[in-house]
Design a protein around this motif. Structure first.
Motif, PDB file in Angstrom:
ATOM      1  N   PHE A   1      30.439  30.696  38.270  1.00 37.59           N
ATOM      2  CA  PHE A   1      29.138  30.668  37.615  1.00 37.59           C
ATOM      3  C   PHE A   1      29.152  29.554  36.576  1.00 37.59           C
ATOM      4  O   PHE A   1      30.110  29.424  35.814  1.00 37.59           O
ATOM      5  N   PRO A   2      28.096  28.735  36.489  1.00 35.38           N
ATOM      6  CA  PRO A   2      28.218  27.461  35.782  1.00 35.38           C
ATOM      7  C   PRO A   2      28.245  27.501  34.265  1.00 35.38           C
ATOM      8  O   PRO A   2      28.744  26.555  33.650  1.00 35.38           O
ATOM      9  N   ASN A   3      27.721  28.548  33.615  1.00 33.27           N
ATOM     10  CA  ASN A   3      27.562  28.469  32.164  1.00 33.27           C
ATOM     11  C   ASN A   3      27.645  29.862  31.561  1.00 33.27           C
ATOM     12  O   ASN A   3      26.864  30.751  31.938  1.00 33.27           O
ATOM     13  N   ARG A   4      28.570  30.045  30.642  1.00 33.76           N
ATOM     14  CA  ARG A   4      28.728  31.336  29.969  1.00 33.76           C
ATOM     15  C   ARG A   4      28.313  31.281  28.502  1.00 33.76           C
ATOM     16  O   ARG A   4      28.319  32.306  27.818  1.00 33.76           O
ATOM     17  N   SER A   5      28.004  30.111  28.002  1.00 31.62           N
ATOM     18  CA  SER A   5      27.741  29.982  26.573  1.00 31.62           C
ATOM     19  C   SER A   5      26.258  30.063  26.222  1.00 31.62           C
ATOM     20  O   SER A   5      25.911  30.248  25.052  1.00 31.62           O
ATOM     21  N   ALA A   6      25.373  29.908  27.195  1.00 31.52           N
ATOM     22  CA  ALA A   6      23.938  29.913  26.910  1.00 31.52           C
ATOM     23  C   ALA A   6      23.488  31.276  26.394  1.00 31.52           C
ATOM     24  O   ALA A   6      23.904  32.316  26.903  1.00 31.52           O
ATOM     25  N   ARG A   7      22.616  31.258  25.397  1.00 35.19           N
ATOM     26  CA  ARG A   7      22.081  32.509  24.849  1.00 35.19           C
ATOM     27  C   ARG A   7      20.947  33.059  25.696  1.00 35.19           C
ATOM     28  O   ARG A   7      20.736  34.275  25.757  1.00 35.19           O
TER      29      ARG A   7
ATOM     30  N   HIS B   1      17.877  37.413  27.971  1.00 33.28           N
ATOM     31  CA  HIS B   1      18.839  37.304  26.883  1.00 33.28           C
ATOM     32  C   HIS B   1      20.230  37.527  27.465  1.00 33.28           C
ATOM     33  O   HIS B   1      20.508  38.573  28.053  1.00 33.28           O
ATOM     34  N   MET B   2      21.124  36.578  27.298  1.00 37.20           N
ATOM     35  CA  MET B   2      22.453  36.638  27.881  1.00 37.20           C
ATOM     36  C   MET B   2      23.438  37.179  26.817  1.00 37.20           C
ATOM     37  O   MET B   2      23.225  38.257  26.303  1.00 37.20           O
ATOM     38  N   GLU B   3      24.504  36.449  26.509  1.00 40.07           N
ATOM     39  CA  GLU B   3      25.504  36.828  25.515  1.00 40.07           C
ATOM     40  C   GLU B   3      26.181  38.150  25.897  1.00 40.07           C
ATOM     41  O   GLU B   3      26.295  38.494  27.069  1.00 40.07           O
ATOM     42  N   GLY B   4      26.682  38.894  24.914  1.00 39.00           N
ATOM     43  CA  GLY B   4      27.345  40.164  25.180  1.00 39.00           C
ATOM     44  C   GLY B   4      28.530  39.998  26.121  1.00 39.00           C
ATOM     45  O   GLY B   4      29.294  39.037  26.037  1.00 39.00           O
TER      46      GLY B   4
ATOM     47  N   ALA C   1      10.579  20.677  33.583  1.00 34.55           N
ATOM     48  CA  ALA C   1      10.708  19.387  32.901  1.00 34.55           C
ATOM     49  C   ALA C   1      10.512  19.541  31.395  1.00 34.55           C
ATOM     50  O   ALA C   1      11.186  18.883  30.595  1.00 34.55           O
ATOM     51  N   ALA C   2       9.590  20.429  30.992  1.00 29.86           N
ATOM     52  CA  ALA C   2       9.341  20.635  29.563  1.00 29.86           C
ATOM     53  C   ALA C   2      10.553  21.237  28.864  1.00 29.86           C
ATOM     54  O   ALA C   2      10.748  21.029  27.656  1.00 29.86           O
ATOM     55  N   MET C   3      11.387  21.987  29.609  1.00 29.23           N
ATOM     56  CA  MET C   3      12.567  22.616  29.009  1.00 29.23           C
ATOM     57  C   MET C   3      13.814  21.754  29.112  1.00 29.23           C
ATOM     58  O   MET C   3      14.837  22.073  28.488  1.00 29.23           O
ATOM     59  N   GLU C   4      13.751  20.687  29.885  1.00 33.79           N
ATOM     60  CA  GLU C   4      14.948  19.859  30.084  1.00 33.79           C
ATOM     61  C   GLU C   4      15.549  19.333  28.776  1.00 33.79           C
ATOM     62  O   GLU C   4      16.786  19.271  28.646  1.00 33.79           O
ATOM     63  N   PRO C   5      14.741  18.952  27.781  1.00 33.73           N
ATOM     64  CA  PRO C   5      15.369  18.464  26.537  1.00 33.73           C
ATOM     65  C   PRO C   5      16.240  19.507  25.835  1.00 33.73           C
ATOM     66  O   PRO C   5      17.098  19.145  25.024  1.00 33.73           O
ATOM     67  N   PHE C   6      16.038  20.776  26.142  1.00 36.08           N
ATOM     68  CA  PHE C   6      16.772  21.849  25.475  1.00 36.08           C
ATOM     69  C   PHE C   6      17.778  22.524  26.405  1.00 36.08           C
ATOM     70  O   PHE C   6      18.513  23.408  25.981  1.00 36.08           O
ATOM     71  N   ALA C   7      17.778  22.102  27.682  1.00 33.54           N
ATOM     72  CA  ALA C   7      18.592  22.778  28.689  1.00 33.54           C
ATOM     73  C   ALA C   7      20.066  22.454  28.520  1.00 33.54           C
ATOM     74  O   ALA C   7      20.449  21.359  28.106  1.00 33.54           O
ATOM     75  N   GLU C   8      20.893  23.443  28.882  1.00 33.59           N
ATOM     76  CA  GLU C   8      22.336  23.285  28.837  1.00 33.59           C
ATOM     77  C   GLU C   8      22.882  23.146  30.252  1.00 33.59           C
ATOM     78  O   GLU C   8      22.122  23.015  31.215  1.00 33.59           O
ATOM     79  N   LEU C   9      24.188  23.163  30.370  1.00 32.06           N
ATOM     80  CA  LEU C   9      24.863  22.931  31.637  1.00 32.06           C
ATOM     81  C   LEU C   9      24.423  23.914  32.708  1.00 32.06           C
ATOM     82  O   LEU C   9      24.334  25.112  32.462  1.00 32.06           O
ATOM     83  N   GLY C  10      24.168  23.396  33.908  1.00 27.42           N
ATOM     84  CA  GLY C  10      24.110  24.236  35.090  1.00 27.42           C
ATOM     85  C   GLY C  10      22.760  24.796  35.454  1.00 27.42           C
ATOM     86  O   GLY C  10      21.817  24.837  34.661  1.00 27.42           O
ATOM     87  N   GLN C  11      22.697  25.233  36.709  1.00 27.13           N
ATOM     88  CA  GLN C  11      21.551  25.924  37.274  1.00 27.13           C
ATOM     89  C   GLN C  11      22.053  27.220  37.909  1.00 27.13           C
ATOM     90  O   GLN C  11      23.144  27.260  38.480  1.00 27.13           O
TER      91      GLN C  11
ATOM     92  N   ALA D   1      16.447  27.234  33.877  1.00 33.54           N
ATOM     93  CA  ALA D   1      17.179  26.443  32.893  1.00 33.54           C
ATOM     94  C   ALA D   1      17.835  27.390  31.895  1.00 33.54           C
ATOM     95  O   ALA D   1      17.257  28.417  31.520  1.00 33.54           O
ATOM     96  N   SER D   2      19.046  27.045  31.468  1.00 36.85           N
ATOM     97  CA  SER D   2      19.716  27.791  30.407  1.00 36.85           C
ATOM     98  C   SER D   2      19.513  27.055  29.088  1.00 36.85           C
ATOM     99  O   SER D   2      19.422  25.824  29.050  1.00 36.85           O
ATOM    100  N   PHE D   3      19.428  27.825  28.006  1.00 43.20           N
ATOM    101  CA  PHE D   3      19.249  27.214  26.686  1.00 43.20           C
ATOM    102  C   PHE D   3      19.707  28.190  25.619  1.00 43.20           C
ATOM    103  O   PHE D   3      19.901  29.390  25.899  1.00 43.20           O
TER     104      PHE D   3
END
Length: 473
Positions: free
Chosen positions: A377-383, A362-365, A410-420, A331-333
């Motif tokens: 690739f589905p998501n570039r904004s997730a930190r 840790h993504m970003e950069g 499932a526990a992270m789904e409330p905070f998850a962002e777009l994509g897998q 999950a991305s968040f």
């Protein structure tokens, strides 16, 4: 199908496979051959199926006749590169496997920093070829991983912040598509296909050659691990959130929570590890950044210092041996506040056994500055990107440990962002549906991938993957 028709089909398949055998530079392995059991093995021990035949390619010239045989016989096709796919897509029951693992040549041009790689190469093959020239291709974190599957799905690793995903460093590729076209894919040639193979997985064809632009590598990398016992996990996570708020691109960090193997001498309790790789020759600046984190969250143990790149890249290999049973979720968040930390600690506290862990990349950069939609690739904004992984040995643990991964996800789904991230996805059983791909890629990217599937593989020959269904299906 009645017995007579079934027998006729078996005879026709046997005839086609014998024709195929005569056209190969490699070898065709069938049930009953001494090499069959080894040839059919894949990295994930949970995937134990019996293909009708395995073709061990001797050259890229073997790709065409294998695709033709799959189309003529109707046998389902699986394509295997370096063979580290957690979902087990490198094999198929009662089907035909194209195994490219012997094609491992890596050619480096130090002047242009271009690195041309055959589809069976592993990350270790690439690192061994590039490091003597002071170069590195951004790849993953386990050196036994195959470069082909890693690139086609993404390529998250120790250079993601400083240099992006593996696919961000792909310059061009040679592709044999589902329509049997041989196409050069790059920003200038077949740019739609080039877009699709950078994140869309093996949905459109077999990539027979990859060319990457490598980055310059410091003489030694400043690497390290800060280790925390369970009573300091919350402090460490909170400090990591503060630390990552303003880091320069050259600092690449990954949190892991796991119990070490017995041979590591770290006891029976799980640890939280903040690992980092500083990709600049100025180690003093990197050490100052590490000291800032250390002062905010003093570790119980640590190892920090210069390290050779190949040593760093292979440090985690022992955790993921071939034949381990594996199931992964991700999950991305972007938040790492008290609410998210509570959720992470809730399921991380269950990790009391060796064989399952979580990573927080840790993504970003550089990764985050690539425009959304520039690749598949589905998501570039997730930190951050969470990977929940398992690598156990006992089949009796399958239900319990796959259930743990699902609970954590499932526990992270409330905070998850777009994509897998498809390279961090285990196999999900049941019929393939467009919904699964939409969840992985998001609606806009999925629609574009379907258009490419309709163009390059309308018959869905390449379906042993996280499948993009063509419109006709």
């Amino acid at each position: 199908m009645d017995t007579v028709e079934h027998g006729e089909r078996d005879t026709e398949i046997a005839r086609e496979l014998e024709k195929l055998r005569t056209r190969l530079t490699g070898e065709l392995v069938e049930p009953g051959d001494p090499e069959y059991d080894e040839a059919r093995r894949v990295w994930n021990g949970m995937v134990d199926v019996r293909p009708r035949a395995v073709v061990r390619a001797g050259s890229v010239a073997d790709i065409d006749p294998v695709l033709a045989a799959a189309q003529h016989t109707g046998l389902p096709l699986a394509v295997r590169g370096g063979g580290h796919n957690v979902a087990g897509h490198g094999t198929v029951a009662d089907g035909l496997v194209l195994d490219l693992a012997a094609l491992r040549r890596v050619e480096v041009d130090p002047g242009t920093r271009l690195v041309t790689v055959e589809p069976g190469a592993t990350l270790a093959d690439v690192d061994r070829a590039t490091t003597p020239h002071g170069l590195a291709v951004p790849v993953g974190v386990v050196s036994a991983t195959g470069i082909a599957g890693l690139t086609l799905g993404g390529g998250v690793g120790w250079l993601t912040r400083s240099n992006g995903l593996t696919l961000d460093n792909l310059v061009d590729a040679e592709v044999v598509t589902g329509t049997r076209e041989h196409l050069h894919a790059s920003a200038e040639h077949n740019p739609d296909l080039f877009w699709g193979i950078r994140g869309g997985g093996g949905n459109f064809g077999v990539v027979s050659s990859f060319t990457f632009r490598a980055r310059e590598l410091p003489p030694s990398v400043l690497g390290g691990n800060l280790l925390y016992g369970r009573d300091k996990w919350r402090t460490a996570l909170q400090a990591f959130a503060r630390w990552t708020a303003d880091l320069p691109d050259e600092m690449n960090g990954i949190i892991s929570i796991l119990r070490f193997p017995p041979g590591f001498g770290m006891g029976d309790e799980p640890w939280l590890i903040i690992g980092f790789a500083w990709m600049s020759p100025d180690h003093d600046e990197g050490l100052r950044l590490v000291e800032r984190l250390r002062a905010d969250a003093p570790p119980d143990e640590e190892e920090v210092g210069p390290v050779q790149w190949t040593e760093w890249q292979s440090a985690m290999d022992e955790l993921f041996p071939k034949g381990a049973r594996g199931y992964w979720k991700n999950a991305s968040f972007s938040r790492l506040d008290d609410e998210v930390v509570d959720a992470l600690l809730g399921f991380a506290s269950e990790i009391t056994w060796f064989g399952t862990g979580i990573d927080i990349h840790h993504m970003e950069g550089f990764f985050g500055r690539v425009p959304a939609g520039a690749t598949a690739f589905p998501n570039r904004s997730a930190r951050y990107w969470l990977n929940v992984y398992g690598y156990w040995q006992d089949a009796a643990e399958d239900a319990r440990l796959t259930a743990f991964a699902r609970r954590a996800h499932a526990a992270m789904e409330p905070f998850a962002e777009l994509g897998q991230y498809v390279n961090f996805l285990g196999a999900e059983h049941g019929p393939v549906t467009p919904e699964a791909a939409r969840q992985a890629y998001g609606e806009r990217t999925h629609l574009r991938l379907v258009e490419l599937k309709n163009r390059y593989d309308p018959g869905n020959l390449f379906r042993r993957n996280h499948n993009i269904l063509p419109s006709a299906a």
